[in-house]
Design an enzyme around this catalytic site. Structure first.
Site, PDB file in Angstrom:
ATOM      1  N   ASN A  43       0.846  -1.198   0.000  1.00 20.60           N
ATOM      2  CA  ASN A  43       0.000   0.000   0.000  1.00 20.60           C
ATOM      3  C   ASN A  43       0.877   1.243   0.000  1.00 20.60           C
ATOM      4  O   ASN A  43       1.966   1.264   0.587  1.00 20.60           O
ATOM      5  CB  ASN A  43      -0.994   0.002   1.171  1.00 20.60           C
ATOM      6  CG  ASN A  43      -0.358  -0.173   2.532  1.00 20.60           C
ATOM      7  OD1 ASN A  43       0.663  -0.831   2.673  1.00 20.60           O
ATOM      8  ND2 ASN A  43      -0.968   0.410   3.547  1.00 20.60           N
ATOM      9  N   GLU A  83       0.358   5.247   0.677  1.00 17.08           N
ATOM     10  CA  GLU A  83      -0.566   6.285   1.137  1.00 17.08           C
ATOM     11  C   GLU A  83      -0.139   7.662   0.649  1.00 17.08           C
ATOM     12  O   GLU A  83       0.938   7.835   0.073  1.00 17.08           O
ATOM     13  CB  GLU A  83      -0.648   6.231   2.672  1.00 17.08           C
ATOM     14  CG  GLU A  83      -1.186   4.888   3.140  1.00 17.08           C
ATOM     15  CD  GLU A  83      -1.387   4.792   4.645  1.00 17.08           C
ATOM     16  OE1 GLU A  83      -0.850   5.638   5.385  1.00 17.08           O
ATOM     17  OE2 GLU A  83      -2.089   3.855   5.069  1.00 17.08           O
ATOM     18  N   CYS A 121      -4.195   0.687  -2.422  1.00 24.02           N
ATOM     19  CA  CYS A 121      -4.040  -0.563  -1.677  1.00 24.02           C
ATOM     20  C   CYS A 121      -2.980  -1.468  -2.309  1.00 24.02           C
ATOM     21  O   CYS A 121      -2.693  -1.389  -3.513  1.00 24.02           O
ATOM     22  CB  CYS A 121      -5.361  -1.334  -1.659  1.00 24.02           C
ATOM     23  SG  CYS A 121      -6.654  -0.571  -0.685  1.00 24.02           S
ATOM     24  N   GLU A 129      -3.165  -4.672  -2.921  1.00 25.50           N
ATOM     25  CA  GLU A 129      -3.683  -5.629  -3.908  1.00 25.50           C
ATOM     26  C   GLU A 129      -3.748  -5.012  -5.295  1.00 25.50           C
ATOM     27  O   GLU A 129      -3.414  -5.636  -6.306  1.00 25.50           O
ATOM     28  CB  GLU A 129      -5.094  -6.100  -3.505  1.00 25.50           C
ATOM     29  CG  GLU A 129      -5.153  -6.846  -2.181  1.00 25.50           C
ATOM     30  CD  GLU A 129      -5.369  -5.935  -0.977  1.00 25.50           C
ATOM     31  OE1 GLU A 129      -4.888  -4.785  -0.998  1.00 25.50           O
ATOM     32  OE2 GLU A 129      -6.021  -6.384  -0.025  1.00 25.50           O
ATOM     33  N   CYS A 169     -10.245  -5.097   0.443  1.00 28.17           N
ATOM     34  CA  CYS A 169     -11.370  -4.166   0.552  1.00 28.17           C
ATOM     35  C   CYS A 169     -12.290  -4.309  -0.662  1.00 28.17           C
ATOM     36  O   CYS A 169     -11.956  -4.977  -1.648  1.00 28.17           O
ATOM     37  CB  CYS A 169     -10.860  -2.724   0.684  1.00 28.17           C
ATOM     38  SG  CYS A 169     -10.339  -1.995  -0.891  1.00 28.17           S
ATOM     39  N   CYS A 200     -10.851  -3.271  -4.059  1.00 30.92           N
ATOM     40  CA  CYS A 200      -9.872  -4.248  -4.559  1.00 30.92           C
ATOM     41  C   CYS A 200     -10.555  -5.521  -5.061  1.00 30.92           C
ATOM     42  O   CYS A 200     -10.120  -6.118  -6.042  1.00 30.92           O
ATOM     43  CB  CYS A 200      -8.839  -4.582  -3.476  1.00 30.92           C
ATOM     44  SG  CYS A 200      -7.662  -3.231  -3.225  1.00 30.92           S
TER      45      CYS A 200
HETATM   46  N1  THU Z   1      -5.297  -1.358   2.610  1.00 28.96           N
HETATM   47  C1  THU Z   1      -4.775  -2.194   1.663  1.00 28.96           C
HETATM   48  O1  THU Z   1      -3.643  -2.007   1.208  1.00 28.96           O
HETATM   49  N2  THU Z   1      -5.544  -3.231   1.266  1.00 28.96           N
HETATM   50  C2  THU Z   1      -6.804  -3.499   1.707  1.00 28.96           C
HETATM   51  O2  THU Z   1      -7.456  -4.410   1.214  1.00 28.96           O
HETATM   52  C3  THU Z   1      -7.383  -2.690   2.782  1.00 28.96           C
HETATM   53  C4  THU Z   1      -6.612  -1.498   3.187  1.00 28.96           C
HETATM   54  C5  THU Z   1      -4.490  -0.214   3.057  1.00 28.96           C
HETATM   55  C6  THU Z   1      -5.034   1.129   2.672  1.00 28.96           C
HETATM   56  C7  THU Z   1      -4.409   2.025   3.732  1.00 28.96           C
HETATM   57  O3  THU Z   1      -3.120   2.401   3.291  1.00 28.96           O
HETATM   58  C8  THU Z   1      -4.275   1.126   4.933  1.00 28.96           C
HETATM   59  O4  THU Z   1      -4.399  -0.208   4.459  1.00 28.96           O
HETATM   60  C9  THU Z   1      -5.302   1.367   6.021  1.00 28.96           C
HETATM   61  O5  THU Z   1      -6.587   1.329   5.524  1.00 28.96           O
END
Ligand code: THU
Length: 132
Positions: free
Chosen positions: A42, A44, A53, A55, A86, A89
């Site tokens: 991920n 940000e 994300c 994935e 999520c 994704c």
């Molecule tokens: N996140 C992912 O990378 N994948 C997911 O399926 C759920 C959330 C990340 C997004 C954000 O950077 C952090 O997790 C917290 O939500």
């Protein structure tokens, strides 16, 4: 490549996560039908909604590498528990997952869990919907 090896790739990707806001690191690694592995973490952003994300990053890496068919995807996080992809994704992956594709999750105490992608996301919005 074994599920354990794919999980190791996901853990290596997780170490590279850029998550200064949530402090929640995620790593994903997928295996294409050609037998190639691609991973992502991920990433940000100060504009929170611009974050991406793990994935989807793994998936865009695969497509950029010429692979658009996925048989398995492993997902891990710094949270230590099972980290389900999520909703965005799931929809994004549904475009590329094999019919019998598998999602591999890992809990640091409970071990490995394998879930058929179709069970996790049974009714995707897909290409056929566009023509109905
Ligand atoms: N996140 C992912 O990378 N994948 C997911 O399926 C759920 C959330 C990340 C997004 C954000 O950077 C952090 O997790 C917290 O939500």
């Amino acid at each position: 490549m074994t599920d354990e090896e794919l999980l190791k790739e996901a853990k290596d990707a997780m170490e590279k996560a850029y998550a200064p806001y949530s402090h929640f690191k995620v790593g994903a690694a997928l295996l294409s039908k050609e037998g190639k592995a691609f991973s992502g973490c991920n990433v940000e952003n100060a504009s929170y909604g611009a974050s991406i994300c793990a994935e989807r990053n793994a998936m865009t890496n695969a497509v950029s590498g010429g692979c658009t068919s996925v048989s398995r995807i492993a997902i891990v996080s710094s949270g230590g528990g099972f980290t389900y992809p999520c909703g965005i994704c799931r929809q994004f992956l549904s475009e590329f997952m094999d019919k019998d594709g598998t999602v591999i999750l890992c809990d640091s105490e409970k071990g490995i869990k394998r879930i058929p992608f179709g069970e996790l996301f049974p009714f995707p919005f897909d290409k056929n919907s566009l023509n109905e």
